[in-house]
Design an enzyme around this catalytic site. Structure first.
Site, short mmCIF file in Angstrom:
data_model
loop_
_atom_site.label_atom_id
_atom_site.label_comp_id
_atom_site.label_asym_id
_atom_site.label_seq_id
_atom_site.Cartn_x
_atom_site.Cartn_y
_atom_site.Cartn_z
N GLU A 39 -13.21 -11.36 3.77
CA GLU A 39 -13.47 -11.99 2.50
C GLU A 39 -14.61 -12.99 2.73
O GLU A 39 -14.50 -13.84 3.61
CB GLU A 39 -12.22 -12.73 2.00
CG GLU A 39 -12.45 -13.34 0.64
CD GLU A 39 -11.23 -14.06 0.07
OE1 GLU A 39 -10.14 -13.95 0.67
OE2 GLU A 39 -11.39 -14.73 -0.97
N ARG A 286 -2.00 -11.03 14.91
CA ARG A 286 -3.26 -11.76 14.86
C ARG A 286 -3.44 -12.58 16.12
O ARG A 286 -2.48 -12.88 16.83
CB ARG A 286 -3.35 -12.62 13.60
CG ARG A 286 -2.32 -13.72 13.51
CD ARG A 286 -2.25 -14.31 12.11
NE ARG A 286 -3.46 -15.01 11.73
CZ ARG A 286 -4.24 -14.67 10.70
NH1 ARG A 286 -3.94 -13.65 9.96
NH2 ARG A 286 -5.30 -15.38 10.40
N LYS A 296 -9.43 -20.04 8.08
CA LYS A 296 -10.66 -20.40 7.40
C LYS A 296 -10.51 -21.68 6.59
O LYS A 296 -11.42 -22.49 6.52
CB LYS A 296 -11.11 -19.24 6.50
CG LYS A 296 -11.96 -18.25 7.28
CD LYS A 296 -12.62 -17.25 6.38
CE LYS A 296 -11.66 -16.16 6.02
NZ LYS A 296 -12.30 -14.97 5.45
P1 ATP Z 1 -7.84 -16.68 7.84
O1 ATP Z 1 -6.36 -16.44 7.86
O2 ATP Z 1 -8.41 -17.19 9.10
O3 ATP Z 1 -8.29 -17.46 6.65
P2 ATP Z 1 -8.25 -14.16 6.64
O4 ATP Z 1 -7.24 -13.19 7.10
O5 ATP Z 1 -8.08 -14.75 5.31
O6 ATP Z 1 -8.48 -15.24 7.74
P3 ATP Z 1 -10.24 -12.21 6.11
O7 ATP Z 1 -11.66 -12.44 5.82
O8 ATP Z 1 -9.36 -11.73 5.03
O9 ATP Z 1 -9.69 -13.56 6.70
O10 ATP Z 1 -10.08 -11.31 7.40
C1 ATP Z 1 -10.78 -10.13 7.63
C2 ATP Z 1 -10.03 -9.32 8.65
O11 ATP Z 1 -9.87 -10.04 9.87
C3 ATP Z 1 -8.65 -8.97 8.15
O12 ATP Z 1 -8.41 -7.62 8.43
C4 ATP Z 1 -7.75 -9.87 8.95
O13 ATP Z 1 -6.51 -9.27 9.15
C5 ATP Z 1 -8.53 -10.05 10.25
N1 ATP Z 1 -8.17 -11.31 10.89
C6 ATP Z 1 -8.24 -12.55 10.36
N2 ATP Z 1 -7.78 -13.47 11.23
C7 ATP Z 1 -7.42 -12.81 12.34
C8 ATP Z 1 -6.86 -13.19 13.61
N3 ATP Z 1 -6.59 -14.47 13.90
N4 ATP Z 1 -6.62 -12.23 14.52
C9 ATP Z 1 -6.91 -10.95 14.25
N5 ATP Z 1 -7.43 -10.52 13.10
C10 ATP Z 1 -7.68 -11.42 12.14
MG MG Z 2 -7.49 -12.69 4.03
#
Ligand code: ATP
Ligand code: MG
Length: 587
Positions: A39, A286, A296
């Site tokens: 995102e 994760r 984020k």
């Molecule tokens: P955050 O929780 O840090 O705000 P998010 O999941 O909202 O991150 P996205 O931009 O939606 O961020 O993530 C893009 C991809 O990266 C998704 O498939 C998510 O599952 C993966 N991702 C995000 N954080 C992690 C992590 N700590 N370890 C592994 N994969 C991750």
């Molecule tokens: Mg997300």
């Protein structure tokens, strides 16, 4: 043939094992299509790197495809700055999406068409309950939910209301579109989840074209379907959402195959995949790393409240932060390989990441001499105008890297820590009466020091033995210590930024009662030294160049503030673990 199941290929993670099986069964023919779906509401962090390495790594290993898809269905927090940074970071990590760059917002028309299709098929309805009422009606883990009084609206009324939602007749939150699934489902996610909400906000790509936006659970699986994704890999927190992922796609496939869907309409929905060959979701754990936060929301807070100097501050766990700090893409990919892909959450030590970068830089970083805490060293018996030039290897183990010339003179600059007036017996550096080696230059014997009126040491004094040129002695006499130096006359001045961990606690994301993660910030995480001296060869290196200061650590010329020949700015990437013993042996 034995009928024992084949042992999984050693070293293959569970996702790859699933793919192997799917290939064997011809589930998708020979297609393997994954996607990385960030995102664009922040910069990528090291957790995303794990997901990138997994998704793009699978595409690479199976000769498949990995799409870069911006999951931009929430207009409020998204921005093109983030889109650009994400592309830069994925590319920098060494992955290439080729033509396969997509935006969920490109599918807004199609999402909408699916929503209308669901309404016509009696699978979705417009609800007038407020957000709060919807929450109340949802029930709890122990109690079933209650059906909304609007749940059984006739199709025509639903269609009319949904179109008026789209046309902007209602305010934010006044109505939503919900899936008609099961208010008594033990999985709360399936209790008539919201598919569309009203949000009068401009979108970074579609402007004011829309005032209704699809929810993640609706948009994500449909995007996967439209793009012909085979394996939709996400993190564990989406496990409960998987039945909804399946429901949306199977309902769509059912509708496409039914009379509700007009003949010439099916095309709109693309994909055309059957229930068997549609995308399926798989969840992995994760990445969590000790000593930092990977969310984020928290990273944005650090930037906005000025705790760090922007997203690419070298202390940030963002990919751009690591890049500016001097981490290499190879070291981050190596890290992701080592941590593996599992189904159970765990915490990885930050030290492993540092280990990976040290290992990589140990092989590739050229060596130089630099002094971060300077004091003069005067060689009393060296000619006043004398000069020497030493040719030194750029890498101790790899001759092919070449050499550089290092000038030498009567006045040198050394590190303050390499002199002690009253030293304990085991101190092998400069102390009156002791002989040490100046790296690749000469043996010198310390004769004393000068002090100012406050007792601060202003210069160290010594004599040198001309017979030890190059830093070794014919007569077999040994010295225990080797110290680094630069020539006072020739050295270049540099600013060196020393970084320590951003947080002083191991679990800043979970700091305990009444505290927040910003309470765990390390006040000493950045130290700027403006009076450092480095050998002249470093004066011309380009921004982004990695190197090692012998005995001191790995550094990089800062990408933003370093200007060759004008202003030298170096960031410390990592300290060396135990450089001392190694160098002492070699000369
Ligand atoms: P955050 O929780 O840090 O705000 P998010 O999941 O909202 O991150 P996205 O931009 O939606 O961020 O993530 C893009 C991809 O990266 C998704 O498939 C998510 O599952 C993966 N991702 C995000 N954080 C992690 C992590 N700590 N370890 C592994 N994969 C991750
Ligand atoms: Mg997300």
């Amino acid at each position: 043939m034995s009928n024992k199941p084949e042992a999984p290929e050693k070293g293959k993670d569970f996702v790859r094992q699933i793919i192997d099986k799917d290939l064997e069964n011809g589930k998708y023919g020979d297609r393997v299509v994954t996607r990385f779906p960030p995102e664009p509401n922040g910069y990528l962090h090291i957790g995303h790197a794990k997901s990138i390495c997994l998704n793009f790594g699978i595409a690479r290993d199976y000769d498949g495809q990995c799409n870069l898809r911006f999951d931009d269905t929430n207009p409020v927090k998204e921005d093109t700055e983030y889109v650009d940074s994400i592309k830069e970071d994925v590319r920098w990590l060494g992955f290439d999406w080729g033509e396969n760059q997509f935006y969920a917002s490109d599918y807004f028309e199609r999402f909408y068409a699916v929503a209308e299709l669901f309404i016509r098929a009696g699978k979705a309805y417009v609800d007038d309950l407020s957000a709060e009422e919807i929450r109340e009606y949802r029930g709890t883990l122990k109690e079933p939910g209650k059906e909304s009084p609007y749940r059984d609206r006739p199709v025509e009324e639903n269609l009319d209301l949904f179109r008026r939602m789209k046309d902007g007749e209602f305010g934010d939150g006044e109505r939503v579109l919900r899936a008609k699934i099961d208010m008594a489902s033990p999985n709360v996610v399936l209790r008539d989840p919201t598919l569309y909400r009203i949000k009068h906000a401009d979108h970074h790509r579609t402007g004011d074209a829309w005032c209704i936006y699809p929810m993640y659970d609706f948009a994500h699986c449909l995007s996967d379907y439209f793009e012909g994704i085979t394996h939709s890999i996400c993190t564990l927190e989406f496990e409960n959402n998987r039945p909804l992922y399946d429901w949306v796609l199977d309902t769509l496939i059912e509708c496409i195959g039914s009379e509700t869907c007009g003949e010439n309409e099916t095309e709109v929905f693309g994909g055309g995949a059957t229930t068997q060959e549609r995308p399926y979701q798989y969840e992995f754990a994760r990445l969590n790393i000790s000593g930092t936060v990977l969310s984020k929301r928290k990273l944005i807070q650090l930037v906005q409240e000025g705790h760090v100097d922007g997203w690419d501050d070298p202390r940030m766990p963002t990919i751009s932060g690591f890049r500016r700090r001097g981490y290499t893409p190879e070291s981050i990919r190596d890290f992701c390989d080592r941590i593996g892909v599992a189904k159970a959450d765990s915490m990885v030590e930050y030290a492993l990441l540092e280990h990976c970068v040290r290992q990589d830089l140990n092989e590739r970083a050229p060596r130089y001499l630099g002094v971060l805490d300077p004091v003069r060293l005067i060689i009393e018996n060296y000619p006043e105008d004398g000069e020497d030039v030493f040719e030194m290897p750029l890498h101790p183990e790899d001759e092919s890297v070449g050499t550089r010339k290092v000038p030498f003179g009567r006045e040198l600059i050394i590190d303050r820590a390499d002199f002690m007036e009253d030293a304990p017996k085991k101190y092998f550096r400069l102390t009156p009466g002791k002989e040490v080696r100046l790296r690749f230059a000469y043996y010198v014997t310390c004769t004393g020091c000068d002090k100012d009126e406050n007792g601060i040491i202003t210069a160290v004094r010594c004599t040198y033995d001309p017979a030890t040129r190059g830093g070794w002695s014919d007569d077999g006499r040994k010295v225990k210590g080797t110290i680094h130096w630069v020539s006072a006359k020739h050295a270049a001045k540099a600013e060196v930024r020393l970084y320590e961990r951003l947080f002083s606690e191991d679990r800043p994301g979970n700091p305990g009662e009444g505290r927040t993660f910003t309470d765990c910030l390390n006040p000493d995480s950045k130290e700027v030294r403006t009076e450092c001296f480095v050998e002249p060869a470093l004066a011309d290196i380009e921004p982004g160049t990695h190197f090692q200061f012998e005995r001191t650590g790995y550094f990089i010329a800062d990408a933003k503030d370093h200007t060759p020949g004008e202003k030298l700015v170096f960031n410390r990437t990592a300290t060396l673990r135990d450089s001392w013993a190694k160098i002492a042996k070699k000369g």
